[in-house]
Structure formats: structure tokens, C-alpha cells
Design a protein around this motif. Structure first.
Motif, PDB file in Angstrom:
ATOM      1  N   ASN A  93       0.802  -1.228   0.000  1.00  0.00           N
ATOM      2  CA  ASN A  93       0.000   0.000   0.000  1.00  0.00           C
ATOM      3  C   ASN A  93       0.833   1.276   0.000  1.00  0.00           C
ATOM      4  O   ASN A  93       0.285   2.371  -0.112  1.00  0.00           O
ATOM      5  N   HIS A  94       2.166   1.144   0.160  1.00  0.00           N
ATOM      6  CA  HIS A  94       3.018   2.327   0.269  1.00  0.00           C
ATOM      7  C   HIS A  94       4.274   2.160  -0.574  1.00  0.00           C
ATOM      8  O   HIS A  94       4.999   1.175  -0.434  1.00  0.00           O
ATOM      9  N   THR A  95       4.544   3.117  -1.419  1.00  0.00           N
ATOM     10  CA  THR A  95       5.795   3.112  -2.171  1.00  0.00           C
ATOM     11  C   THR A  95       6.912   3.670  -1.296  1.00  0.00           C
ATOM     12  O   THR A  95       6.662   4.369  -0.302  1.00  0.00           O
ATOM     13  N   VAL A  96       8.136   3.388  -1.686  1.00  0.00           N
ATOM     14  CA  VAL A  96       9.275   3.932  -0.962  1.00  0.00           C
ATOM     15  C   VAL A  96       9.295   5.459  -1.073  1.00  0.00           C
ATOM     16  O   VAL A  96       9.615   6.158  -0.119  1.00  0.00           O
ATOM     17  N   SER A  97       8.925   5.972  -2.233  1.00  0.00           N
ATOM     18  CA  SER A  97       8.883   7.431  -2.400  1.00  0.00           C
ATOM     19  C   SER A  97       7.879   8.065  -1.450  1.00  0.00           C
ATOM     20  O   SER A  97       8.121   9.149  -0.889  1.00  0.00           O
ATOM     21  N   ARG A 112       6.268  -3.428  13.859  1.00  0.00           N
ATOM     22  CA  ARG A 112       7.348  -4.397  13.686  1.00  0.00           C
ATOM     23  C   ARG A 112       7.350  -5.001  12.282  1.00  0.00           C
ATOM     24  O   ARG A 112       6.304  -5.300  11.696  1.00  0.00           O
ATOM     25  N   LEU A 113       8.545  -5.198  11.761  1.00  0.00           N
ATOM     26  CA  LEU A 113       8.730  -5.908  10.498  1.00  0.00           C
ATOM     27  C   LEU A 113       8.434  -7.387  10.705  1.00  0.00           C
ATOM     28  O   LEU A 113       8.780  -7.962  11.741  1.00  0.00           O
ATOM     29  N   THR A 114       7.806  -8.015   9.714  1.00  0.00           N
ATOM     30  CA  THR A 114       7.384  -9.413   9.879  1.00  0.00           C
ATOM     31  C   THR A 114       7.889 -10.343   8.789  1.00  0.00           C
ATOM     32  O   THR A 114       7.822 -11.562   8.952  1.00  0.00           O
ATOM     33  N   LEU A 115       8.388  -9.793   7.673  1.00  0.00           N
ATOM     34  CA  LEU A 115       8.789 -10.623   6.533  1.00  0.00           C
ATOM     35  C   LEU A 115      10.093 -10.108   5.946  1.00  0.00           C
ATOM     36  O   LEU A 115      10.337  -8.895   5.932  1.00  0.00           O
ATOM     37  N   PRO A 116      10.950 -11.025   5.431  1.00  0.00           N
ATOM     38  CA  PRO A 116      12.103 -10.540   4.665  1.00  0.00           C
ATOM     39  C   PRO A 116      11.616  -9.853   3.396  1.00  0.00           C
ATOM     40  O   PRO A 116      10.655 -10.304   2.753  1.00  0.00           O
ATOM     41  N   LEU A 117      12.265  -8.738   3.043  1.00  0.00           N
ATOM     42  CA  LEU A 117      11.786  -7.887   1.958  1.00  0.00           C
ATOM     43  C   LEU A 117      12.912  -7.573   0.981  1.00  0.00           C
ATOM     44  O   LEU A 117      14.073  -7.434   1.371  1.00  0.00           O
ATOM     45  N   ARG A 118      12.525  -7.413  -0.288  1.00  0.00           N
ATOM     46  CA  ARG A 118      13.452  -6.958  -1.324  1.00  0.00           C
ATOM     47  C   ARG A 118      12.825  -5.780  -2.042  1.00  0.00           C
ATOM     48  O   ARG A 118      11.630  -5.798  -2.369  1.00  0.00           O
ATOM     49  N   TYR A 119      13.623  -4.762  -2.281  1.00  0.00           N
ATOM     50  CA  TYR A 119      13.115  -3.588  -2.985  1.00  0.00           C
ATOM     51  C   TYR A 119      12.992  -3.876  -4.472  1.00  0.00           C
ATOM     52  O   TYR A 119      13.926  -4.378  -5.114  1.00  0.00           O
ATOM     53  N   ASN A 120      11.807  -3.542  -5.027  1.00  0.00           N
ATOM     54  CA  ASN A 120      11.545  -3.678  -6.458  1.00  0.00           C
ATOM     55  C   ASN A 120      11.492  -2.274  -7.058  1.00  0.00           C
ATOM     56  O   ASN A 120      10.512  -1.545  -6.865  1.00  0.00           O
ATOM     57  N   TYR A 126       8.775  -2.305  -1.510  1.00  0.00           N
ATOM     58  CA  TYR A 126       9.359  -3.513  -0.936  1.00  0.00           C
ATOM     59  C   TYR A 126       8.369  -4.662  -1.106  1.00  0.00           C
ATOM     60  O   TYR A 126       7.167  -4.506  -0.891  1.00  0.00           O
ATOM     61  N   GLU A 127       8.910  -5.823  -1.466  1.00  0.00           N
ATOM     62  CA  GLU A 127       8.087  -7.010  -1.670  1.00  0.00           C
ATOM     63  C   GLU A 127       8.662  -8.172  -0.876  1.00  0.00           C
ATOM     64  O   GLU A 127       9.888  -8.278  -0.713  1.00  0.00           O
ATOM     65  N   THR A 508      18.521  -4.111  -2.634  1.00  0.00           N
ATOM     66  CA  THR A 508      18.306  -3.721  -1.241  1.00  0.00           C
ATOM     67  C   THR A 508      17.387  -4.733  -0.567  1.00  0.00           C
ATOM     68  O   THR A 508      16.323  -5.067  -1.096  1.00  0.00           O
ATOM     69  N   LEU A 509      17.817  -5.197   0.613  1.00  0.00           N
ATOM     70  CA  LEU A 509      17.047  -6.171   1.380  1.00  0.00           C
ATOM     71  C   LEU A 509      16.863  -5.670   2.808  1.00  0.00           C
ATOM     72  O   LEU A 509      17.778  -5.072   3.391  1.00  0.00           O
TER      73      LEU A 509
END
Length: 764
Positions: A93-97, A112-120, A126-127, A508-509
Motif C-alpha cells: 500500500n506504500h511506495t518507498v517514495s 514491527r517488520l514481519t517478513l524478509p523484503l526486497r526492494y523492487n 518492498y516485496e 536492497t534487502l
């Protein structure tokens, strides 16, 4: 007619602590949606069978009370154990920008963060990514670099001993000593300066020493906000009549008067206890001159005593038996006139002599100091002058006396102890070879500033951050942010989202890790980790809350996953075995560092154990086997500080903040509510510039090249009780006015507390 103040600025006349502290805790619990759970969690903080609060490194008393947490500790704990989550739907729901436009407070308050993420970069989001795929990407990125020195490995001081040890093992097996660390930005001046003075880069006292002290001197720190549990100790000392002498540019409320939440009488009667018996508002950057003035006054008191037929006030037997360099110090002080000391310190001679009298009349003196001493262009010299002052009367290696650097992060002292250092000594290299069968590289690696400089100029290609918010914490954010975006690979191991995660590299992870309050369940069962506090006590910490998500892993497990993917079976290190049972990590720590002998046995004793601090027993691990008096002829923090048009800026933390983490926008002890865009100034300094309370101003940093733009625009000037020539503003917002090249050349510590600036009316 009552004078109006700028919006959000109003008087706060209550003492520190008291009912307002308890109200703030209750408000924080409600905001994080964990009132019932949070209350139970707080009661386990800093208890023998509980977890270590991530909020500060103040030691735990041997006999704990029903609660051993403070207001800001409660904020740190509830901030971590919040019910809020940044899950897959949040990032979809939110872009990095978009997130970049959020405040730092809003980013971390999301949960809190709950999942490993990679920037697309295609969708600017982040996905979620599988753990094995994440480890594979990191390994591929690291292994395709040229020399290993193209990678930087940052560590936050909240990291446990076990995670830090595994991290340094992985990085040294990978082939580099690039260990930028948060200690590089806070107490590195202590770690570099004290070994040259007394042979160890740590404090020499224990918590119990405060019970025997005849006087306590406090330099450059604000315990009521940054380590509030210290206030219990100071509160007790003040009630015993122990003089507490404070040197600090701003009067901090907790050091003026404090109401202890654990004191029923003060809570019922709404009363408080005065803490400081004398408060000396040294000008920003004037600590070196103040310390030299104190020593000069002690020498003069000694001479007067001898002339009157007395024994003098110097501890000559200690000086003769245990020290070297005394005559050089005496000559340096004799050559420094009082006029210069008064001008540089901002204090009167009478004030300095009065403080020296308290020092000379006390048999057992503790000197505490914080980053107001270390974060200067001459921070290392500041620390060494404190050691000099104490040695003049033998106040090191004596019960109730000694030097006490007050650290911030809960394990910022422990991480270097177990190997997080860019300058490995022979003992560390020998220990690693003994324990793991390979000899790591001995070449000096990068500290924090050097790592950022390498990223800016393209020498660094990869950055892995074990916690922290490096880009925001570092000075010169314009240059630092550009350097972070210049990387090929960036990896952040974190509990929550922060701005550094939004400075995306080519890959980026963000990897979610457990916090202190979380249950760490591995193959052999629930695990404990260990930390070292400011006074070298090592004790266990065990979380108990269910992790915020099934995919969240412990820091040691994440490090081991990266190491296995990157190194394969290089050096025959069994990463899985150590993760299954952290006792095996501690066995290896003991093998590398003999001072951790019987680690697993001793750490299971309630309260833990103290590491050997040789200087506490008057053993000096210096080349000549002596404690060394070290001189510093300079007085001014920076040559520009003698210019009347130049003001010296110190950065400060609000009461609603811990390091770069912003819990809220109130700083109630200073009377600031709902905002952070303010600069505290002396009324006369404002008038000299044609300004007044509430005017909008620009602040320009004066260190750096002609193309540097170290400018903060449109902040609000607030009149405050601060010495002439000094101003204060909040960290990290004011970091932008600092040049990356303005730091202590001995330790690499940025000069956050002494920045020459020019203030003018806002241009727009």
C-alpha cells in the motif's frame, strides 16, 4: 501583559520523574496497543530471569526492586513489543517514495517488520522474499566483489554478544576488518583515549562504588533522558549529602531536581530531591579548558597547602608509584593562564576554583561523563584530561572512586569486547586462529566515517547493517544519503522500518529480526543472549513474547544464514551447530577471549559477572606499565570558536527520543511540545543578530569546502538558558549542518557536540 512564546513552547516547572513519568509510560502503552501485555513485559525488564532493556547500558543493582525500568526504558520496550505490524499489505500500500515523506517518528511507529523484503525499483515498493533467496542474493552480491574490503559491515550497540561475535567471525572469514560501528559515533574517544592513559578503554568503577563516593562530578550528559535509571543512584547519593558537581551547557531538569517513582513519600507528597549541588554551564566546546582549569586550581591548592606547612592535596605516593608524565602535565598547566581558561570555558575563575575545592576535599571521587565530552574534535583529549584529574589524587583503583563513561546502547560496550573493531590486535588474531584454525587479516579496516567516505567515492560497493539507522545517525546527511544510494548491495537486519532502509541501492534487502523481548526458540530450546553494561558486568537476557511473525528470525540465525550462503564450508565452521545452542557460541567466545573463562557457568549466576578491568586494581596495561598523564596544549575546540560572530552548536536528544528513534514530538523537560524544528539560543546572542524569540532562522555550518551546503533553513529560535556563544538543536535533524570531515582525528568520533555555525534570519 504576559509575553507570548512560539507555538509549542511553554514552561514546564515540574521535577524530572514523578507522576508525569508514570503518566508518560501509561500513554506509551496505550499508543502501542499493549496495555495489559506491556505492563507484564515491563516487570520482566532488567530482572535476573528476564530480558535486558535495550534502552541504555546502566547496570542492574544486585538486589532488584519490583520494577527496574524507567520512563524512556518503558518507551524502548513498548516501542519494540508493540502490537503494530508492517506486513506484506503495508508495503503493497506504500511506495518507498511515499514513505520517504513520512517523519522518522511515523516510519518506526508503523510497527514491527514481519517478513524478509526486497526492494523492487519497477514498482518502487518492498516485496516479500523467501529467506533462502535473500541469503542467495546477499552471497552473490558479496562474492562478485573484487577485494573483500569493498564491503562494509555495520553494527548497532543493541546487538548481543552472541550476534556480534558471530558477525565478526563471518566478516573476518570473508576477509576484511571493515567494522563501522555505532560506538564510532559515541564513545570511541573513550575506547581510544583511555587505553593510552590507564591501559583499558572502559570505566573503572562498579555500581556499588557510588555508595562509597564522597563527591560525584558529572560532565556532558543528561541522565534524566538518556539513562534515567542512573537517577536512582544519584538520588540516593544526593540524599546522603554527597556533593554532585555538574558541568554542562544546558541545565538538565533531572540533574536539577528529581522525584523518584519508587519513593512512596515523594510520590505521595509531590516533592522532589535537589540533585546538583553546583551547576556550571560551560560554553559549548569549553570542556577542555574547564578540565585544565580544575587541574590548575588543584595544583594551586596543593602549593598553598605546602606553603602553610600542610601535606599538600596531590596523592604523591600514587603519582610516584603508578604514573608517568606528571611533570609534563604540571608544565603545561603552568603555561596556561587563567584568562585563557576563563575565556575558553565560559566559566568564571571563582566557579572553577570552587569546584576544584570540592574535588580536593573529597577522599573518593567518581567522574561520570557522556557524549558531551566525547563527541568533539578533541574528544579523545577531553577523556584523557578527566583521567588526569582523577590521577592527581589517586582516584583510580580505589573503592568509591574512578572514571565512569556512561554509555548509551545496552551492549555498545560489549560488541567491541567480543571482536567488533576495525583495528584487531594480536590477542584477537591469535584467539581467532586458536578457536577456528585460520588467521584473519590484520590490516586496519574502516570505521563509520571511513565507511561512508568509501561509499561516497565508490570504493565501497556493499553494506550490511546489523541493526541501527546508520545514514541518519551520521553527520553530513546530504553526502551520506548520496553515498548510500551509490551502493550495489545494501542489507538491513532490523526490528522496524527506518529512513536508512529507504536509501535503496541496486539491490536492497530488509530482514526482520527478533528483539530483546521476543522468545528466541532454536533446536535445543529457548535461548538466552548476553550483554555487557557500562561497568563491565556481563549478564543474560531472555525474551518471552511470541515473535511478531513466523518468518522473523534471531540475529545470530540471520548472520549464520548469510555466512553459510557466502562462505560455504570455508574454514570448517559449523554455523548450524552454534545456532542450535547459543552455549556453543559462548564456548567459542571464551576460547578466543580468555577473560570470558567459564562463560556459560558464570553467566547463569543471577546478575552475571564482571569482566577484568585491570585499571580497577591499579594494573596498567600500557607499554611502560604505568598510568600516563597526557597533555593537550590547545584550549579552543575549534579555531573558529574564538570568532565572536561564530556560535558553537551542540546537538541534543529530546526526552521523547532514543538515539535516532523518535518516540514522540514532546521534550517536556525543556518545555517543547509537538515539534522539533527549534534551536535554543541565548537572548543576547539573538539580539546581537537583530533576532528575537520565535523568529525563523537559518543555521549554516562553517566546516567544509566552498561547494558544501551545510544549511538548516526555517527553524524557530527559542530563547533558553544557555551560555553566550552556544546554541543547541535536536539530533539528528541538525546533523545536516555538520561536515563529514569534522571529527576527532584520534578516534574518528564526529563532532556532534561542537559545530561552529553562523545564525541569520531565515532567507525565506
Amino acid at each position: 501583559m504576559k509575553k507570548s512564546r512560539p507555538p509549542g513552547i511553554r514552561p514546564y516547572d515540574h521535577p524530572a520523574g514523578g507522576w508525569d513519568a508514570l503518566k508518560a509510560v501509561a500513554k506509551t502503552l496505550a499508543r502501542q496497543q499493549i496495555v495489559a501485555q506491556g505492563s507484564r513485559t515491563l516487570l520482566k525488564a532488567n530482572q535476573p530471569e528476564g530480558f535486558d532493556c535495550p534502552g541504555c547500558a546502566w547496570p542492574d543493582p544486585k538486589h532488584t526492586s519490583s520494577f527496574e525500568f524507567c520512563e524512556n526504558g518503558a518507551k524502548a520496550i513498548t516501542w519494540e513489543s508493540t502490537a503494530k505490524r508492517t506486513d506484506a499489505s503495508f508495503f503493497s500500500n506504500h511506495t518507498v517514495s511515499e514513505l520517504w515523506e513520512w517523519t522518522d517518528h511515523e516510519l518506526e511507529d508503523a510497527g514491527r517488520l514481519t517478513l524478509p523484503l526486497r526492494y523492487n525499483p519497477v514498482v518502487d515498493q518492498y516485496e516479500p522474499i523467501d529467506w533462502d533467496e535473500a541469503f542467495g542474493l546477499i552471497a552473490s552480491g558479496l562474492n562478485k566483489l573484487g577485494p573483500p574490503d569493498q564491503a562494509e559491515f555495520y553494527t548497532s550497540g543493541r546487538t548481543s554478544n552472541e550476534a556480534a561475535f558471530l558477525y565478526q567471525l563471518f566478516v573476518r572469514a570473508y576477509g576484511t576488518n571493515n567494522f563501522p560501528d555505532c560506538s564510532n559515533m559515541c564513545h570511541e574517544a573513550t575506547s581510544v583515549g583511555l587505553p593510552k592513559s590507564i591501559g583499558v578503554g572502559k570505566g573503572t568503577i562498579t555500581l556499588e562504588d557510588f555508595d562509597h563516593a564522597d563527591a560525584i562530578f558529572s560532565f556532558g550528559h543528561n541522565p534524566g533522558t538518556n539513562h534515567p535509571r542512573m537517577m536512582t543512584t544519584l538520588h540516593q547519593a544526593a540524599r546522603r549529602g554527597v556533593p554532585i558537581i555538574v558541568f554542562n551547557p544546558l541545565k538538565e531538569r533531572a540533574l536539577e531536581r528529581f522525584a523518584a517513582p519508587q519513593d512512596p513519600l515523594e510520590m505521595v507528597t509531590m516533592s522532589s530531591t535537589p540533585i546538583a549541588s553546583a551547576y556550571h554551564q560551560v560554553r559549548v566546546g569549553g570542556d577542555l579548558a574547564a578540565l585544565k582549569g580544575l587541574m590548575k586550581a588543584v595544583f594551586e591548592l596543593d602549593a598553598a597547602s605546602l606553603a602553610a606547612g600542610g601535606d599538600g592535596v596531590l596523592d604523591r605516593p600514587f603519582i610516584d608509584e603508578h604514573t608517568s608524565g606528571f611533570d609534563d602535565l604540571r608544565v603545561d598547566l603552568e603555561a596556561t593562564g587563567w584568562e585563557k581558561l576563563v575565556a575558553a570555558s565560559g566559566l568564571t575563575k571563582q566557579a572553577i576554583v570552587s569546584a576544584a575545592g570540592v574535588y580536593a576535599n573529597a577522599e573518593r571521587v567518581i567522574v561520570c561523563y557522556g557524549m558531551g565530552i566525547t563527541q568533539h574534535a578533541r574528544g579523545t583529549s577531553n577523556v584523557q584530561q578527566i583521567a588526569n584529574l582523577l590521577m592527581l589524587r589517586g582516584n583510580i583503583g580505589r573503592q568509591g572512586a574512578g572514571i565512569a563513561p556512561i554509555r548509551g546502547h545496552s551492549n555498545v560496550q560489549g560488541d567491541p569486547t567480543v571482536g567488533i573493531t576495525e583495528v584487531p590486535n594480536k590477542a584477537l588474531l591469535d584467539g581467532m586462529e586458536r578457536a577456528f584454525g585460520f588467521r584473519p587479516p590484520s590490516k586496519k579496516g574502516h570505521n563509520a566515517i571511513e565507511a561512508v567516505e568509501a561509499a561516497i567515492d565508490g570504493r565501497a560497493k556493499a553494506l550490511i547493517c546489523l541493526g541501527g539507522n546508520l545514514a541518519v545517525a551520521m553527520s553530513d546527511q546530504q553526502a551520506t544519503f548520496a553515498g548510500m544510494r551509490n551502493l550495489d548491495l545494501s542489507v538491513h537486519i532490523a526490528t522496524k522500518l527506518n529512513r536508512s532502509h529507504l536509501l535503496t541501492a541496486r539491490t536492497t534487502l530488509v530482514l526482520p529480526c527478533l528483539g530483546r523481548t521476543d522468545l528466541d526458540l532454536q533446536a535445543s530450546g529457548p535461548q538466552s543472549v548476553t550483554v555487557e553494561d557500562s561497568m563491565s558486568m556481563v549478564h543474560a537476557s531472555r525474551g518471552f513474547l511470541n515473535p511478531p511473525g513466523e518468518s522473523v528470525r534471531s540475529e545470530p540465525a540471520i548472520i549464520a544464514g548469510i555466512a553459510k550462503a557466502t562462505l560455504g564450508d570455508r574454514h570448517g565452521i559449523d554455523w548450524d551447530e552454534m545456532i542450535a545452542n547459543y552455549d556453543l557460541i559462548r564456548d567459542k567466545i571464551e576460547e578466543v577471549f580468555p577473560q570470558f573463562s567459564e562463560f556459560n557457568t558464570r553467566v547463569r549466576i543471577p546478575g552475571g559477572f564482571r569482566l577484568d578491568v585491570a585499571a580497577s586494581f591499579r594494573r596498567w596495561n600500557t607499554p611502560d606499565g604505568k598510568a600516563n598523564f597526557l597533555t593537550c596544549p590547545e584550549l579552543f575546540e575549534d579555531s573558529l570558536s574564538a570568532d565572536e560572530d561564530v556560535l558553537m552548536l551542540t546537538t541534543i536528544r529530546s526526552h521523547g527520543q532514543y538515539n535516532t528513534t523518535i518516540y514522540g514530538l514532546d521534550d517536556r523537560y525543556r518545555g517543547v511540545f509537538g515539534r522539533r524544528d527549534v534551536v535554543f539560543m541565548n537572548t543576547e546572542d539573538l539580539a546581537d543578530r537583530g533576532l528575537k524569540d520565535g523568529d525563523r532562522i537559518d543555521v549554516l555550518g562553517l566546516i567544509g569546502g566552498p561547494d558544501d551546503k551545510h544549511l538548516v533553513s526555517g527553524f524557530t529560535a527559542v530563547t533558553y538558558d544557555i551560555p553566550r556563544g552556544s546554541i543547541a538543536g535536536y539530533y539528528p535533524e541538525m546533523n545536516v549542518v555538520m561536515s563529514l570531515h569534522h571529527y576527532d582525528r584520534q578516534s574518528g568520533t564526529p563532532s556532534y557536540k561542537g559545530v561552529p555555525v553562523r545564525v541569520t534570519a531565515a532567507a525565506s
